[in-house]
Design an enzyme around this catalytic site. Structure first.
Site, PDB file in Angstrom:
ATOM      1  N   GLY A  12       0.776  -1.233   0.000  1.00 53.62           N
ATOM      2  CA  GLY A  12       0.000   0.000   0.000  1.00 53.62           C
ATOM      3  C   GLY A  12       0.805   1.278   0.000  1.00 53.62           C
ATOM      4  O   GLY A  12       0.380   2.290  -0.553  1.00 53.62           O
ATOM      5  N   ASP A  63       0.150   3.489   3.894  1.00 49.39           N
ATOM      6  CA  ASP A  63      -0.828   4.201   3.082  1.00 49.39           C
ATOM      7  C   ASP A  63      -1.891   4.874   3.944  1.00 49.39           C
ATOM      8  O   ASP A  63      -2.243   6.020   3.724  1.00 49.39           O
ATOM      9  CB  ASP A  63      -1.466   3.258   2.044  1.00 49.39           C
ATOM     10  CG  ASP A  63      -1.940   1.931   2.647  1.00 49.39           C
ATOM     11  OD1 ASP A  63      -1.860   1.748   3.880  1.00 49.39           O
ATOM     12  OD2 ASP A  63      -2.394   1.074   1.875  1.00 49.39           O
ATOM     13  N   ASP A 103      -6.075   3.141   9.763  1.00 48.68           N
ATOM     14  CA  ASP A 103      -7.485   2.767   9.869  1.00 48.68           C
ATOM     15  C   ASP A 103      -7.760   2.356  11.321  1.00 48.68           C
ATOM     16  O   ASP A 103      -8.009   3.208  12.167  1.00 48.68           O
ATOM     17  CB  ASP A 103      -7.773   1.647   8.865  1.00 48.68           C
ATOM     18  CG  ASP A 103      -9.220   1.194   8.872  1.00 48.68           C
ATOM     19  OD1 ASP A 103     -10.077   1.939   9.381  1.00 48.68           O
ATOM     20  OD2 ASP A 103      -9.512   0.100   8.364  1.00 48.68           O
ATOM     21  N   ASP A 133      -5.493  -0.636  -2.608  1.00 46.23           N
ATOM     22  CA  ASP A 133      -6.118  -1.574  -3.535  1.00 46.23           C
ATOM     23  C   ASP A 133      -7.502  -2.025  -3.103  1.00 46.23           C
ATOM     24  O   ASP A 133      -7.895  -1.871  -1.947  1.00 46.23           O
ATOM     25  CB  ASP A 133      -5.259  -2.837  -3.649  1.00 46.23           C
ATOM     26  CG  ASP A 133      -5.360  -3.712  -2.389  1.00 46.23           C
ATOM     27  OD1 ASP A 133      -5.155  -3.168  -1.285  1.00 46.23           O
ATOM     28  OD2 ASP A 133      -5.651  -4.909  -2.517  1.00 46.23           O
ATOM     29  N   ARG A 178      -4.302   0.094  -7.384  1.00 45.06           N
ATOM     30  CA  ARG A 178      -3.185   0.771  -6.703  1.00 45.06           C
ATOM     31  C   ARG A 178      -2.563   1.850  -7.577  1.00 45.06           C
ATOM     32  O   ARG A 178      -2.002   2.810  -7.075  1.00 45.06           O
ATOM     33  CB  ARG A 178      -2.087  -0.235  -6.342  1.00 45.06           C
ATOM     34  CG  ARG A 178      -2.488  -1.261  -5.299  1.00 45.06           C
ATOM     35  CD  ARG A 178      -1.257  -1.983  -4.788  1.00 45.06           C
ATOM     36  NE  ARG A 178      -1.550  -3.241  -4.124  1.00 45.06           N
ATOM     37  CZ  ARG A 178      -1.892  -3.347  -2.836  1.00 45.06           C
ATOM     38  NH1 ARG A 178      -1.996  -2.269  -2.090  1.00 45.06           N
ATOM     39  NH2 ARG A 178      -2.139  -4.530  -2.312  1.00 45.06           N
TER      40      ARG A 178
HETATM   41  P1  5GP Z   1      -5.086  -0.736  10.174  1.00 42.57           P
HETATM   42  O1  5GP Z   1      -4.115  -1.767  10.669  1.00 42.57           O
HETATM   43  O2  5GP Z   1      -4.762   0.669  10.578  1.00 42.57           O
HETATM   44  O3  5GP Z   1      -6.499  -1.120  10.438  1.00 42.57           O
HETATM   45  O4  5GP Z   1      -5.097  -0.815   8.613  1.00 42.57           O
HETATM   46  C1  5GP Z   1      -4.056  -0.495   7.870  1.00 42.57           C
HETATM   47  C2  5GP Z   1      -4.103  -1.219   6.553  1.00 42.57           C
HETATM   48  O5  5GP Z   1      -5.439  -1.584   6.164  1.00 42.57           O
HETATM   49  C3  5GP Z   1      -3.611  -0.283   5.513  1.00 42.57           C
HETATM   50  O6  5GP Z   1      -2.240  -0.423   5.355  1.00 42.57           O
HETATM   51  C4  5GP Z   1      -4.386  -0.713   4.290  1.00 42.57           C
HETATM   52  O7  5GP Z   1      -3.666  -1.702   3.615  1.00 42.57           O
HETATM   53  C5  5GP Z   1      -5.653  -1.302   4.804  1.00 42.57           C
HETATM   54  N1  5GP Z   1      -6.779  -0.333   4.686  1.00 42.57           N
HETATM   55  C6  5GP Z   1      -7.387   0.334   5.685  1.00 42.57           C
HETATM   56  N2  5GP Z   1      -8.358   1.136   5.223  1.00 42.57           N
HETATM   57  C7  5GP Z   1      -8.371   0.968   3.880  1.00 42.57           C
HETATM   58  C8  5GP Z   1      -9.154   1.539   2.823  1.00 42.57           C
HETATM   59  O8  5GP Z   1     -10.035   2.379   2.981  1.00 42.57           O
HETATM   60  N3  5GP Z   1      -8.853   1.110   1.559  1.00 42.57           N
HETATM   61  C9  5GP Z   1      -7.883   0.187   1.305  1.00 42.57           C
HETATM   62  N4  5GP Z   1      -7.689  -0.133   0.035  1.00 42.57           N
HETATM   63  N5  5GP Z   1      -7.126  -0.357   2.280  1.00 42.57           N
HETATM   64  C10 5GP Z   1      -7.370   0.036   3.557  1.00 42.57           C
HETATM   65 MG    MG Z   2      -1.546  -2.004   3.757  1.00 43.13          MG
END
Ligand code: 5GP
Ligand code: MG
Length: 179
Positions: free
Chosen positions: A44, A100, A103, A159, A165
């Site tokens: 990402g 990227d 979340d 993605d 991407r």
């Molecule tokens: P976290 O661990 O903070 O929940 O998520 C991080 C990872 O989840 C990011 O690196 C990404 O790969 C994926 N992710 C979180 N939200 C999104 C989104 O809205 N779109 C996409 N494509 N990937 C996301």
């Molecule tokens: Mg990721």
């Protein structure tokens, strides 16, 4: 590919202008360090990383980590898997982790923890996007280019099922594509 997009959330030129600002902050904050180890989270962070780091005139060393948390869907699975066997040598060093999007926060929290475990002196985090929501894991990123609502986005490295991407902007997919 563009016909699958419902709306453009952040246009290419807007991203580029903002990267100038973030890059300058990073340069100023790390200017006094002997060396800086950058760790990008694949895949990402690829596009963000390439565009951001070319704007940072410091002697960076760049490594990538392969971490997965989504497993093909549009919701975080909640588990962060390290897919790499070999991790960069970070003992006593300053590390800047690039991803990227922030979340749930689990990925950056897990990666930062791992780097500290491996002896990193200082770990800072930098993301292109921060989702405006409550996080499962503690902590915001030290550098964040944009804040967005709690919706699933693609493009500029992000993605859906391995695709989109390479979109030069951040956008939202049409329902019909996700369905
Ligand atoms: P976290 O661990 O903070 O929940 O998520 C991080 C990872 O989840 C990011 O690196 C990404 O790969 C994926 N992710 C979180 N939200 C999104 C989104 O809205 N779109 C996409 N494509 N990937 C996301
Ligand atoms: Mg990721």
């Amino acid at each position: 590919m563009n016909e699958d997009i419902e709306k453009v959330l952040i246009a290419e030129e807007v991203i580029e202008r903002r990267l100038d600002v973030i890059a300058e902050r990073i340069r100023a904050d790390f200017a006094r360090e002997d060396s800086l180890q950058v760790v990008g989270i694949l895949k990402g962070a690829l596009v963000f990383m390439a565009d951001l780091l070319r704007r940072v005139p410091l002697r960076l060393e760049i490594e990538c980590l392969n971490v997965a948390s989504y497993h093909g869907g549009t919701e975080s699975s909640g588990q962060v898997d390290f897919l790499d066997v070999k991790l960069p040598e970070v003992k006593g060093r300053s590390v800047l982790v690039l991803d990227d999007i922030l979340d749930t926060g689990r990925t950056l929290a897990a990666v930062s923890e791992k780097l500290y475990e491996m002896g990193a002196r200082k770990v800072k985090t930098c993301v292109l996007l921060t989702k405006d929501k409550e996080r499962a894991a503690e902590g915001e990123a030290d550098y964040s280019a944009f804040e967005i609502g709690d919706e699933f986005v693609v493009g500029y490295g992000l993605d859906y099922d391995g695709k989109y991407r390479n979109l030069p902007y951040v956008g939202v997919l049409k329902e019909s594509v996700i369905g």
